[in-house]
Design a protein around this motif. Sequence first.
Motif, PDB file in Angstrom:
ATOM      1  N   VAL A  86       0.848  -1.193   0.000  1.00 41.45           N
ATOM      2  CA  VAL A  86       0.000   0.000   0.000  1.00 41.45           C
ATOM      3  C   VAL A  86       0.885   1.245   0.000  1.00 41.45           C
ATOM      4  O   VAL A  86       0.637   2.209  -0.733  1.00 41.45           O
ATOM      5  N   ALA A  88       3.890   1.441  -1.173  1.00 43.57           N
ATOM      6  CA  ALA A  88       4.504   1.538  -2.511  1.00 43.57           C
ATOM      7  C   ALA A  88       3.532   2.198  -3.490  1.00 43.57           C
ATOM      8  O   ALA A  88       3.918   3.062  -4.293  1.00 43.57           O
ATOM      9  N   ALA A  89       2.276   1.793  -3.408  1.00 44.49           N
ATOM     10  CA  ALA A  89       1.258   2.372  -4.294  1.00 44.49           C
ATOM     11  C   ALA A  89       1.102   3.868  -4.011  1.00 44.49           C
ATOM     12  O   ALA A  89       0.983   4.681  -4.940  1.00 44.49           O
ATOM     13  N   TYR A  90       1.135   4.219  -2.745  1.00 47.84           N
ATOM     14  CA  TYR A  90       1.019   5.629  -2.344  1.00 47.84           C
ATOM     15  C   TYR A  90       2.158   6.447  -2.957  1.00 47.84           C
ATOM     16  O   TYR A  90       1.934   7.514  -3.533  1.00 47.84           O
ATOM     17  N   ALA A  92       3.943   5.736  -5.579  1.00 57.55           N
ATOM     18  CA  ALA A  92       3.805   5.784  -7.042  1.00 57.55           C
ATOM     19  C   ALA A  92       2.712   6.766  -7.446  1.00 57.55           C
ATOM     20  O   ALA A  92       2.905   7.601  -8.332  1.00 57.55           O
TER      21      ALA A  92
ATOM     22  N   GLU B  50       7.243   2.208  -8.934  1.00 56.85           N
ATOM     23  CA  GLU B  50       7.763   1.890  -7.598  1.00 56.85           C
ATOM     24  C   GLU B  50       8.188   0.422  -7.637  1.00 56.85           C
ATOM     25  O   GLU B  50       7.350  -0.478  -7.729  1.00 56.85           O
ATOM     26  N   LEU B 199      -6.713   4.264  -1.336  1.00 60.58           N
ATOM     27  CA  LEU B 199      -6.182   5.619  -1.181  1.00 60.58           C
ATOM     28  C   LEU B 199      -7.155   6.698  -1.645  1.00 60.58           C
ATOM     29  O   LEU B 199      -6.812   7.880  -1.659  1.00 60.58           O
TER      30      LEU B 199
END
Lengths: 312, 396
Positions: A86, A88-90, A92, B50, B199
Motif C-alpha cells: 500500500v 509503494a502504491a502511495y 507511485a 515503484e 487511497l
Amino acid sequence: MKRVYNLKQEVEKPPRLTGGHRLCAGCGAGVVVAGVLRALNKEDRAVVTNATGCLEVSTFMYPYTAYMDSFIHSAFENSAATCSGVEAAYNALKRRGKVEGTVKFITFGGDGGTYDIGFQSLSGAMERGHDMVYVCYDNEAYMNTGIQRSSSTPRFARTTTSPVGAKNQGKKQEKKDLTDIMVAHNIPYVAQTAPLGNFKDLHTKAYKAIYTEGPCFMNVLSPCPRGWDYPMAKLAEIIKLAVDTCVWPLFEVEEGVWHLSYMPKRKLPVEDFLRPQGRFRHMFEQGNEWMIEAAQAYVDQRWERLLERSGA
Amino acid sequence: MSDRLSGNEAVAYAMKQINPDVMGAFPITPSTEIPEYFAAYVANGEVNTEYVAVESEHSSMSVCIAAQAAGARAVCATSSCGLALMYELLYVAASCRLPITLACVNRALSGPININHDYSDSMGARDSGWIQIYAENNQEAYDNFIMAMPIGETPAVRLPVMTCMDGFITSHAVENIELLETETVRTFVGTYDPENYLLKKENPLAVGPYDISAYYMEHKVQEAEAMKAAKARILEVAAEFEKISGRSYGLFEEYQMDDAELALVLMGSTAGTAKAAVDKLREQGVKAGLVKIRVFRPFPCEELAQVLAGPKAVAVMDKSEGFSANGGPLFAETRSALYDLKDRPYVINIVYGLGGRDAKVEDIEKVFKRLADIVATGETGPVYTHMGQRSKEDMV
C-alpha cells in the motif's frame, strides 16, 4: 515531537476503531488498536492492515468494518508485505499526482502473524525501509485457533499444544525476543509498550512510530482472558503486573539508542504476575517451585541487561 | 518496429512501455531476467514505477495485491516454485477482484527440482480465479502482456491475468519480433481508474473481510460470473489489438483444422513443432490438424467442441502431469468439452515433455500415426499414456 498528553482530550477525538466489533470482553487487542490509532493526527488519513487473527475476524466481518480508515487484510503471514504494498502504491500515485494529502500506513498482527508465520514478511518490509508502522499485539499464543503455543509463549505456559501432563508441564522453551530482533534491523524506531494506566506510554510511542519516517516497530503486550485464563475485568491489573514485575518492561530504541520508559517503584516478584493466570497454575503446585525460580531468574537476567543497555 | 528479443526481454519491454505503478520483484529461473531488465529501466529513469524488491514471491504477490487494492496498477513475474509459493495469495487476488498482471514463465514444479519447461506450475493454479493466456513464441508473449490489462481491468471482469510463456524455450530464445510504439501501447492499455480503492480520499474502502457462509457463496458466484464474462472481453480486446498490430488472436488457434481428420490439442511452443509435423503429414496426404489453446482460463469449452466436431480422432497433449490417474488437466477440460457433441471423436491423452523433455517433429508424427491407427482399427487402446520417457510403458 514534544507533546503534552491529555487522556481526556485524546479520547474525545472521533474513534478510528469503532465499538461493535466482536473482540472478547477483557481482550487487550481492541484497546491496543484503538490506542495506537488515536495517536494519528486528526487530519491525517491512514490505511490499516491486519494479519489474519482474532483482531481481523472480529473487526471486519462482512459487511461491517470497525475501521473508519481504509483497511486491507489479505492473509496470515503477509501483513507487513501488504502494508508495504500500500505504501509503494502511495509513493507511485503521489509521484504521478493521483493522490493527495498525508496517508499513514499501520499494520497490526498478533504474535502468530508476527513472531512466527509472518516473521519473514516483517523482516523484509523493515529491511526495505518502507514508511510504515508494524504493531504486534502480543498475546503470547495462537488465540484465534484456540490457544496454541507460539514462539512468543513464555516458558512454562500451558497452551493446547504445550499442555500440562505427567511428563511435560507447559512450554519448554523461553519466549523469543522479537523486540531485540527488530532492534537488530537498525530501523529508526522500535518500542516495547503496553496499554498501561492512562495509555500515555502507548500513545506517545504510537505517535513517535507513526510520525517517524521509515519503518517502525512496536511490540505491545495484549493479554487474552481466554488464553491466559484470567477474569476479564482484570485486564488492566494483569498489564500492570506484567510491567511492575519486569516481565514486560517498557522501553524504546530510537536510532539505536536504548531508553527505559518505566522504572517500577518496587520491582515485584514474578509470581505476582503468574498467580492470577490459569495458564501458569501448575507452577504453583508442590514440587514445581523450581519453575517459579527459573522464571524469576530469567526475568532478572533480561531486566539487568535492559538496564545496562539503557544506562538506567 | 522490428527487433530481436528473448521472450523475457519482450515481456519486460512491454512492461516498460506500460510503465506500471508498482512492481513486486523476486528472481526465480527462468523468469529472473524480467525483474532484472525492469530494474535497469528503473535505474535509467525510463520508467517511474515503484520497484519493490521483496524477500520472496509470497511477498511479491502480497505487494501486488495491496498496491492494486490501493489504486495502483501492479505487475510481477515468476516461475515454478515461485508461483507455488504465491498459491494462497493467487486466490486472494482473484477474490478481491484485483486485476494484477503476472508474467508466468512456465517451469516444472519441484520435486525433484528441475528448472526446465512444463506447465505444472500454472496448471496447479488453474482453479485460482486467474485468467490464463499462453504464448507460443516471443511475439505472442509480448502481445498477450499488452492485452492483459484491458482484459483484466474491465469492470465486468476485474480479475487478475497470468500471461504464460514456456521457460527457456520462449523466455531465453531470441527471435525477431514486431514491437509497437510506446505511445500506441499506452493509448491501448489506457489508465487504471478503479471506482473504489484504498487511497481514495472521499471514500475509505475495506478489503479482504472475514466472509461468513451467509455471504461467501454469493461472492464466489460473482467471481465465477466474472470469469465467464472474461471470454467475450478477451475476444473484444483481441479485435482492438488487431487494429493496432495487424496480428489476430482468438481463444485458440486452429491450424489446418477445416478438413482435419486427425487433430492435436496442445499449448505453447510445442505448437510450432506440431505445425511442422502437420505440414509434413499434409504433404503426404494425411489430413492432420492442430488446435493450439491460447486461453486456458476461461476455458473455451463450446468453441473448442465446435472445432473438434470435425476430426475422427483427437490427441490432447498435456505438458504437465495432474496425477488424477486419469489424464492431464488439458485432457480433462477438452474431453469434458466434447461430451455434448452428438458425434464425438476418439480422444486420447498424451502426457509429454515433463521437466523440459524435448518433443521433436518425429514425436508429434508418432502421435498422428497413433491417431491414424485408432481410426483404422476403431480401437482407442489405452486412453492416457506418457510419451518420451525411457521405459517400456512408452505407448506411442
